[in-house]
Design a protein around this motif. Structure first.
Motif, short mmCIF file in Angstrom:
data_model
loop_
_atom_site.label_atom_id
_atom_site.label_comp_id
_atom_site.label_asym_id
_atom_site.label_seq_id
_atom_site.Cartn_x
_atom_site.Cartn_y
_atom_site.Cartn_z
N UNK A 105 0.34 -1.33 -0.03
CA UNK A 105 -0.14 0.04 0.07
C UNK A 105 0.76 1.45 0.01
N UNK A 106 1.91 1.08 1.20
CA UNK A 106 2.51 2.18 0.70
C UNK A 106 1.96 3.81 1.34
N UNK A 107 3.01 4.46 0.70
CA UNK A 107 2.21 5.83 1.49
C UNK A 107 0.86 6.60 0.44
N UNK A 108 1.14 5.74 -1.31
CA UNK A 108 -0.20 6.46 -2.26
C UNK A 108 -1.65 5.83 -1.67
N UNK A 109 -1.31 4.75 -1.07
CA UNK A 109 -2.13 4.08 -0.77
C UNK A 109 -2.71 4.21 0.76
N UNK A 110 -2.06 5.11 1.36
CA UNK A 110 -2.39 5.36 3.24
C UNK A 110 -3.46 4.92 3.73
N UNK A 111 -4.46 5.45 3.43
CA UNK A 111 -6.06 5.39 3.52
C UNK A 111 -6.04 4.08 3.45
N UNK A 112 -5.70 3.27 3.04
CA UNK A 112 -6.05 1.27 3.04
C UNK A 112 -5.30 0.53 4.31
N UNK A 113 -3.81 1.54 4.23
CA UNK A 113 -2.99 1.32 4.46
C UNK A 113 -3.91 1.27 6.22
N UNK A 114 -4.05 2.73 6.51
CA UNK A 114 -4.43 2.74 7.71
C UNK A 114 -5.85 1.83 8.79
N UNK A 115 -6.49 2.08 6.65
CA UNK A 115 -7.96 0.74 7.43
C UNK A 115 -7.33 -0.74 7.88
N UNK A 116 -6.76 -1.45 7.00
CA UNK A 116 -6.09 -2.33 6.88
C UNK A 116 -5.38 -2.82 8.64
N UNK A 117 -4.45 -1.58 8.92
CA UNK A 117 -4.31 -1.51 10.46
C UNK A 117 -5.20 -1.41 11.41
N UNK A 118 -6.09 -0.97 11.09
CA UNK A 118 -7.27 -1.13 12.13
C UNK A 118 -7.76 -2.29 12.44
N UNK A 119 -7.92 -3.10 11.47
CA UNK A 119 -8.38 -4.35 10.68
C UNK A 119 -7.96 -5.40 11.93
N UNK A 120 -6.43 -5.45 11.62
CA UNK A 120 -5.57 -6.27 12.11
C UNK A 120 -4.84 -6.63 13.28
N UNK A 121 -4.29 -4.72 13.55
CA UNK A 121 -3.40 -4.46 13.98
C UNK A 121 -2.12 -4.86 13.83
N UNK A 122 -1.37 -4.85 13.02
CA UNK A 122 -0.50 -5.76 12.53
C UNK A 122 -0.11 -5.19 10.39
N UNK A 123 0.63 -4.27 10.66
CA UNK A 123 2.51 -4.59 11.43
C UNK A 123 1.84 -4.80 13.08
N UNK A 124 2.98 -4.47 13.86
CA UNK A 124 3.27 -4.35 15.18
C UNK A 124 3.40 -3.41 15.11
#
Length: 517
Positions: A447-466
């Motif tokens: 996802x990187x920074x271009x899709x940072x919104x998706x990275x934030x969404x998925x991090x909230x869902x999985x709490x991963x990576x730590x």
């Protein structure tokens, strides 16, 4: 530009300059010009729906939203622990909200209206292909709004376009929106599997569809891949429903094909620097104040494992090393390090000087990582193969972006199979232990920074990576990263009666319905 350090407070203070610095063309271009009106058609409206400046990597979206807020909340962008670092720049989150309603919803409702007014059943049968595929894109954007805000106005939103009457839209429950989207995506997918359009309508679709160039197969893959994404997103909240739908999709690849190769990534791709989709130097300006990655991604994960994407993603520092910005350094220390060229930057050829960088909608790598997670949790396929395929697809995709860049800088060759296999064999990367964390981490890197919104969404869902987010004692409102975005002030003032139904949940600690871990 070097003096513009990457702290949230600095970005917020820049707001006044950004607003007052807009050119007249930027303002007038945002409004309907009655002197330049034309007779609309469904194909023209369809094409207009996809001209989306929150999918394309445009200056305003990157500079005000993706990099400073989403990049901080996901740690895909470098930032420092300044005062109120986690607080939302509410004027800019309002811009993101308004864009969805003033553009995506409004344009879709126009398509709906024109379709409803078609004179014959034959025309409706022909243009149904436009209506159904436009819904896929609408549902993609709508689900992202739910992922960021929670409950949102949807079913009654945009009625002015449809009926000519102003309707203050009520809020739909996020869980209900998801349920309806998933059900309708499956219906659309089944429709696309059997539709055989007349040549006239197929030719129009090919001419006006600049996402999939008229390919019904690619629209099927988009619909099914989006279903897979959304099913996995609810998989901790409603595992039974998610597992059933995922296994239906992955268990019948003929009926429900997904994006399976890097070249099939669903995207909006400017054809050249003179394309109507291109705004020269927009991406450069978007990266302007923060061209730096975070240290977790670079120093902790990618560099120690000799990730083949390092030279594709980043430029090396003056020592020839790859270094990201540590989240716990002071602003002064970061400023000194910027001045001495200590930090890597997002690569100019791939990213910041690439005027034909695509608007990524859903990538093959993301789909493979979703498959890997599903197989790891529920069986039904080879999780290791899906994981390794996702890594390879991520490398292939970003190398192709680098190779096709409009920038005149040196291009990176595709890493050899040997280099990639060595990377996949590194103990920190190799499949076998901590598999869900490794899957989530590779998806986060992709996802990187271009899709940072998706990275934030998925991090909230999985709490991963730590990720470690130190508490910010300077903020009462948001001493930690938010779990959702705040509703814009205009909802409070202009849609008060409907806002009252969600007022109690309008804070930074309320979780979106699927966020249960």
């Amino acid at each position: 530009m070097k003096k513009l350090i990457i702290t949230i407070p600095l970005l917020i203070m820049a707001a006044g300059a950004l607003v007052t610095g807009c050119k007249k063309s930027e303002i007038t271009g945002s409004y309907f010009d009655p002197n330049a009106s034309v007779n609309a058609t469904i194909p023209a409206l369809y094409s207009g729906l996809f001209y989306n400046e929150r999918v394309l990597p445009r200056y305003w979206g990157l500079f005000t939203f993706q990099i400073p807020m989403m990049g901080t909340y996901s740690q895909t962008a470098g930032y420092t622990q300044g005062d109120k670092v986690y607080e939302q720049a509410v004027n800019y989150t309002k811009d993101r909200w308004d864009y969805f309603y003033n553009n995506t919803i409004a344009r879709y409702r126009e398509i709906e209206k024109y379709y409803g007014n078609l004179a014959t059943d034959a025309e409706k049968a022909g243009y149904q292909l436009f209506l159904e595929t436009s819904r896929i894109f609408l549902y993609d954007q709508t689900s992202q709004m739910v992922d960021m805000w929670g409950d949102i106005p949807f079913s009654t939103a945009g009625q002015l376009n449809t009926t000519g009457t102003i309707v203050l839209a009520s809020y739909d429950k996020g869980v209900d929106i998801y349920t309806n989207i998933l059900n309708d995506l499956k219906r659309i997918s089944d429709y696309l599997a059997t539709v055989k359009p007349e040549q006239f309508y197929q030719d129009q679709l090919t001419a006006y569809d600049y996402i999939n160039k008229g390919s019904i197969t690619k629209w099927r893959k988009y619909a099914n891949s989006l279903m897979l994404r959304l099913a996995m997103r609810i998989s901790y909240q409603n595992e039974t429903a998610a597992k059933s739908l995922v296994q239906t999709i992955l268990g019948n690849a003929t009926q429900y094909p997904t994006v399976d190769a890097a070249a099939e990534t669903i995207k909006i791709q400017p054809s050249s620097t003179t394309s109507t989709l291109t705004v020269l130097n927009d991406i450069r300006n978007g990266f302007g104040v923060n061209p730096f990655p975070g240290s977790k991604m670079v120093d902790t994960i990618m560099a120690p494992a000799a990730d083949p994407r390092l030279p594709i993603y980043f430029t090396a520092n003056r020592r020839g090393e790859y270094k990201g910005v540590p989240y716990n350094w002071t602003a002064t220390r970061v400023a000194d390090s910027v001045a001495t060229n200590y930090f890597s930057r997002w690569d100019s050829t791939t990213f910041s000087e690439n005027n034909v960088f695509p608007g990524i909608i859903i990538s093959a790598a993301e789909v493979s990582f979703l498959k890997a997670e599903a197989f790891e949790r529920w069986g039904g396929g080879n999780a290791k193969t899906a994981y390794e395929t996702g890594v390879k697809q991520s490398i292939q995709f970003y190398q192709s972006v680098n190779a096709g860049s409009s920038h005149t800088g040196a291009k990176e060759a595709m890493p050899s199979d040997g280099v990639i296999n060595t990377y996949l064999a590194n103990p920190a990367i190799a499949y076998g232990t901590d598999n869900l964390e490794k899957i989530a981490t590779q998806k986060w890197i992709d996802f990187g920074v271009i899709q940072a919104h998706q990275a934030w969404i998925e991090w909230r869902r999985t709490k991963l990576p730590k990720l470690n987010f130190p508490n910010d004692p300077s903020s009462v409102l948001s001493p930690a990263p938010p779990t959702r975005l705040l509703y814009p002030s205009t909802e409070v003032s202009l849609n008060a009666a409907n806002y009252a139904a969600v007022k109690s949940s309008d804070n930074v600690t309320t979780k979106v319905f699927w966020d249960v871990k």
